[in-house]
Design a protein around this motif. Structure first.
Motif, mmCIF file in Angstrom:
data_model
loop_
_atom_site.group_PDB
_atom_site.id
_atom_site.type_symbol
_atom_site.label_atom_id
_atom_site.label_comp_id
_atom_site.label_asym_id
_atom_site.label_seq_id
_atom_site.Cartn_x
_atom_site.Cartn_y
_atom_site.Cartn_z
ATOM 1 N N HIS A 289 -15.304 -1.761 4.804
ATOM 2 C CA HIS A 289 -14.868 -1.060 6.090
ATOM 3 C C HIS A 289 -13.955 0.051 5.902
ATOM 4 C CE1 HIS A 289 -13.725 -1.220 10.313
ATOM 5 N NE2 HIS A 289 -14.677 -1.979 10.453
ATOM 6 N N PRO A 290 -14.038 1.242 6.789
ATOM 7 C CA PRO A 290 -12.977 2.070 6.695
ATOM 8 C C PRO A 290 -11.539 1.627 6.869
ATOM 9 C CG PRO A 290 -14.803 2.626 7.992
ATOM 10 C CD PRO A 290 -15.136 1.170 7.556
ATOM 11 N N ILE A 291 -11.256 0.648 7.539
ATOM 12 C CA ILE A 291 -9.812 0.156 7.767
ATOM 13 C C ILE A 291 -9.489 -0.260 6.398
ATOM 14 C CG2 ILE A 291 -10.392 -2.429 8.365
ATOM 15 C CD1 ILE A 291 -8.035 -1.925 10.423
ATOM 16 N N TYR A 292 -10.132 -0.883 5.688
ATOM 17 C CA TYR A 292 -9.675 -1.249 4.405
ATOM 18 C C TYR A 292 -9.513 -0.175 3.084
ATOM 19 C CZ TYR A 292 -8.472 -6.048 4.632
ATOM 20 O OH TYR A 292 -7.821 -7.185 4.973
ATOM 21 N N ASN A 293 -10.542 1.003 3.385
ATOM 22 C CA ASN A 293 -10.350 2.141 2.478
ATOM 23 C C ASN A 293 -8.875 2.721 3.018
ATOM 24 O OD1 ASN A 293 -12.619 2.096 1.122
ATOM 25 N ND2 ASN A 293 -13.735 2.730 2.834
ATOM 26 N N TRP A 294 -8.661 2.804 4.408
ATOM 27 C CA TRP A 294 -7.449 3.454 4.776
ATOM 28 C C TRP A 294 -6.232 2.573 4.137
ATOM 29 C CZ3 TRP A 294 -3.813 1.467 8.617
ATOM 30 C CH2 TRP A 294 -2.669 2.629 8.950
ATOM 31 N N LEU A 295 -6.123 1.148 4.546
ATOM 32 C CA LEU A 295 -5.313 0.566 4.050
ATOM 33 C C LEU A 295 -4.769 0.608 2.502
ATOM 34 C CD1 LEU A 295 -5.971 -2.816 5.963
ATOM 35 C CD2 LEU A 295 -3.986 -1.313 6.448
ATOM 36 N N VAL A 296 -5.820 0.308 1.612
ATOM 37 C CA VAL A 296 -5.561 0.528 0.256
ATOM 38 C C VAL A 296 -5.303 1.731 -0.351
ATOM 39 C CG1 VAL A 296 -7.201 -1.455 -0.241
ATOM 40 C CG2 VAL A 296 -8.198 0.594 -0.511
ATOM 41 N N THR A 298 -3.566 4.173 1.775
ATOM 42 C CA THR A 298 -2.195 4.560 2.016
ATOM 43 C C THR A 298 -1.001 3.600 1.548
ATOM 44 O OG1 THR A 298 -2.625 3.232 4.231
ATOM 45 C CG2 THR A 298 -3.106 5.632 4.173
ATOM 46 N N THR A 299 -1.496 2.630 1.030
ATOM 47 C CA THR A 299 -0.473 1.602 0.324
ATOM 48 C C THR A 299 -0.763 1.555 -1.109
ATOM 49 O OG1 THR A 299 -1.630 -0.276 0.625
ATOM 50 C CG2 THR A 299 0.155 0.341 2.375
ATOM 51 N N ARG A 300 -0.101 1.062 -2.046
ATOM 52 C CA ARG A 300 -0.375 1.064 -3.554
ATOM 53 C C ARG A 300 -0.179 -0.435 -3.954
ATOM 54 N NH1 ARG A 300 -3.591 5.308 -4.992
ATOM 55 N NH2 ARG A 300 -2.761 7.248 -3.816
ATOM 56 N N GLY A 301 -0.971 -0.880 -4.698
ATOM 57 C CA GLY A 301 -1.223 -2.290 -5.334
ATOM 58 C C GLY A 301 -0.582 -2.254 -6.671
ATOM 59 N N THR A 302 -0.071 -3.306 -7.175
ATOM 60 C CA THR A 302 0.368 -3.224 -8.651
ATOM 61 C C THR A 302 -0.830 -2.847 -9.641
ATOM 62 O OG1 THR A 302 0.044 -5.535 -8.941
ATOM 63 C CG2 THR A 302 2.139 -4.861 -8.113
ATOM 64 N N LEU A 303 -2.060 -3.113 -9.472
ATOM 65 C CA LEU A 303 -2.848 -2.532 -10.445
ATOM 66 C C LEU A 303 -3.962 -1.797 -9.856
ATOM 67 C CD1 LEU A 303 -3.842 -6.144 -11.720
ATOM 68 C CD2 LEU A 303 -2.214 -4.580 -12.691
ATOM 69 N N GLY A 304 -3.488 -0.845 -9.090
ATOM 70 C CA GLY A 304 -4.175 0.356 -8.512
ATOM 71 C C GLY A 304 -4.577 -0.060 -6.881
ATOM 72 N N ASP A 305 -5.653 0.699 -6.363
ATOM 73 C CA ASP A 305 -5.723 0.692 -5.096
ATOM 74 C C ASP A 305 -6.518 -0.461 -4.580
ATOM 75 O OD1 ASP A 305 -4.134 2.866 -4.719
ATOM 76 O OD2 ASP A 305 -5.990 4.339 -4.921
ATOM 77 N N VAL A 316 1.480 -3.253 8.822
ATOM 78 C CA VAL A 316 1.317 -2.016 9.602
ATOM 79 C C VAL A 316 2.525 -2.028 10.660
ATOM 80 C CG1 VAL A 316 0.032 -0.576 11.364
ATOM 81 C CG2 VAL A 316 -1.066 -1.681 9.126
ATOM 82 N N ASP A 317 3.459 -0.958 10.837
ATOM 83 C CA ASP A 317 4.570 -0.905 11.524
ATOM 84 C C ASP A 317 3.829 -0.533 12.868
ATOM 85 O OD1 ASP A 317 4.171 1.780 11.623
ATOM 86 O OD2 ASP A 317 5.865 2.313 10.654
ATOM 87 N N VAL A 323 2.595 0.174 6.053
ATOM 88 C CA VAL A 323 3.864 0.459 5.219
ATOM 89 C C VAL A 323 4.307 -0.483 3.878
ATOM 90 C CG1 VAL A 323 5.122 1.561 7.321
ATOM 91 C CG2 VAL A 323 4.955 -0.964 6.992
ATOM 92 N N GLN A 324 3.438 -1.356 3.929
ATOM 93 C CA GLN A 324 3.769 -2.519 2.937
ATOM 94 C C GLN A 324 2.530 -3.359 2.328
ATOM 95 O OE1 GLN A 324 7.269 -3.128 1.924
ATOM 96 N NE2 GLN A 324 6.083 -4.168 0.050
ATOM 97 N N ARG A 325 2.436 -3.626 1.322
ATOM 98 C CA ARG A 325 1.239 -4.558 0.815
ATOM 99 C C ARG A 325 1.870 -5.704 -0.110
ATOM 100 N NH1 ARG A 325 -3.802 -1.724 -2.737
ATOM 101 N NH2 ARG A 325 -4.473 -3.880 -3.447
#
Length: 343
Positions: A289-296, A298-305, A316-317, A323-325
């Protein structure tokens, strides 16, 4: 007294006495004889009664053994049939547990046959519990019930499959409309998604609210812990503006295999969920879903997107910015200290 002096009357009396004594002796002999006959008959009756009792006990034991053998044969046949009946409903197991309407249909059908007690975990019960059949009828009757059960389960499974296919269409909705929308989006308010009931929700409704977004699953090891803690967060911060958005996803070891109706029943019955639940989506791959493409992105995980597992969380603020993952191993209660600064 000389014999010649005995009167005729005396002689007559003596003769009478002798006759009486003789008859008494005969009567005694007859009584002894009848007593003997009675004793013999009594002994014979006792012997016959004992013989009859022995025969009756023997017959009773034979009948009991025959009944036991018959019950054993019936139990073996029932065991075979119950295995077949469980096999019939194995693939339908979860749908029976999750769906009250389907569960009631099956239970009523079993009652109509009046030979099978049908027991499944209570509504909201453990989804890993087995279906239990207690068969009380004759095998030929149970076989009829099994045939009817197969037809019913096939029909319900076909309906479930159609609904799952519709669910897959929901997954692909945004990919078909605009797969690259997320690349052009700065704020979450430009997205929309279908809620758990299939209604399209424009995220503009969340403007001014901090959001906690999480991909959820009903059969994950962390399901119970995460749902309970998410509800605790929501109860604590909802009045201050926090909104929780949960997106079911079946991409991690098929741990969300249910259709939306059953997911909704599960979370509301077991956890009392009243935050926003959405329809099943993909969070990975070409159909994400595009919302998850956007979320991952615009934030960064410890092992990539990419999303690593169920219950990955995003904040989301109030301005609509991701702003946070938090990874799947971060429980909602550990996020609580971060929530106030976004309220």
């Amino acid at each position: 007294m000389p014999a010649e002096e005995i009167s005729e009357e005396t002689l007559a009396f003596i003769e009478v006495i002798n006759i009486v004594v003789q008859h008494v002796a005969e009567i005694r002999s007859l009584l002894d004889y009848y007593k003997y006959i009675a004793q013999e008959k009594q002994s014979k009756c006792v012997r016959l009664a004992n013989t009859a009792l022995d025969s009756l006990n023997e017959l009773r034991e034979t009948l009991a053994e025959a009944k036991k053998q018959r019950e054993l044969e019936l139990e073996m046949l029932r065991g075979k049939l119950v295995t077949e009946m469980v096999d019939v409903t194995y693939d339908f197991h979860d749908d029976v547990i999750r769906n009250a309407a389907s569960r009631n249909e099956i239970e009523q059908m079993m009652k109509d046959f009046n030979i099978v007690e049908y027991n499944i975990p209570p509504q909201g019960g453990d989804p890993d519990m087995d279906i239990v059949y207690k068969l009380t009828g004759l095998p030929e009757d149970v076989a009829k019930a099994k045939f009817a059960l197969r037809e019913k389960c096939d029909a319900l499974a076909a309906e479930s499959k159609r609904k799952k296919q519709r669910g897959q269409q929901i997954d692909k909705y945004w990919t078909a409309v605009d797969p690259n929308k997320w690349r052009k989006t700065r704020f979450i308010y430009e997205f929309e998604a279908k809620d758990i009931d299939g209604n399209m929700v424009n995220f503009e409704k969340y403007r001014g609210h901090p959001l906690l977004i999480v991909n959820v699953a009903s059969r994950c090891g962390g399901t119970d812990r995460n749902y309970k803690q998410l509800m605790a967060l929501y109860q604590k911060f909802a009045e201050k503006g926090l909104r929780i958005l949960a997106f079911p996803c079946n991409q991690f070891h098929n741990q969300e295999p249910y259709i939306e109706r059953d997911i909704k029943e599960f979370v509301t019955t077991r956890y009392g969920v009243n935050f926003d639940m959405f329809s099943k989506i993909h969070v990975l791959g070409a159909e994400a879903h595009p919302i998850y493409n956007w979320l991952v992105n615009t934030t960064r995980g410890t092992l990539g997107d990419i999303i690593k597992w169920n219950f990955t969380k995003f904040i989301v603020d109030k301005k609509g910015r991701a702003v946070q993952r938090y990874g799947p191993n971060v429980d909602p209660e550990k996020i609580e200290p971060d929530i106030p600064k976004y309220l």
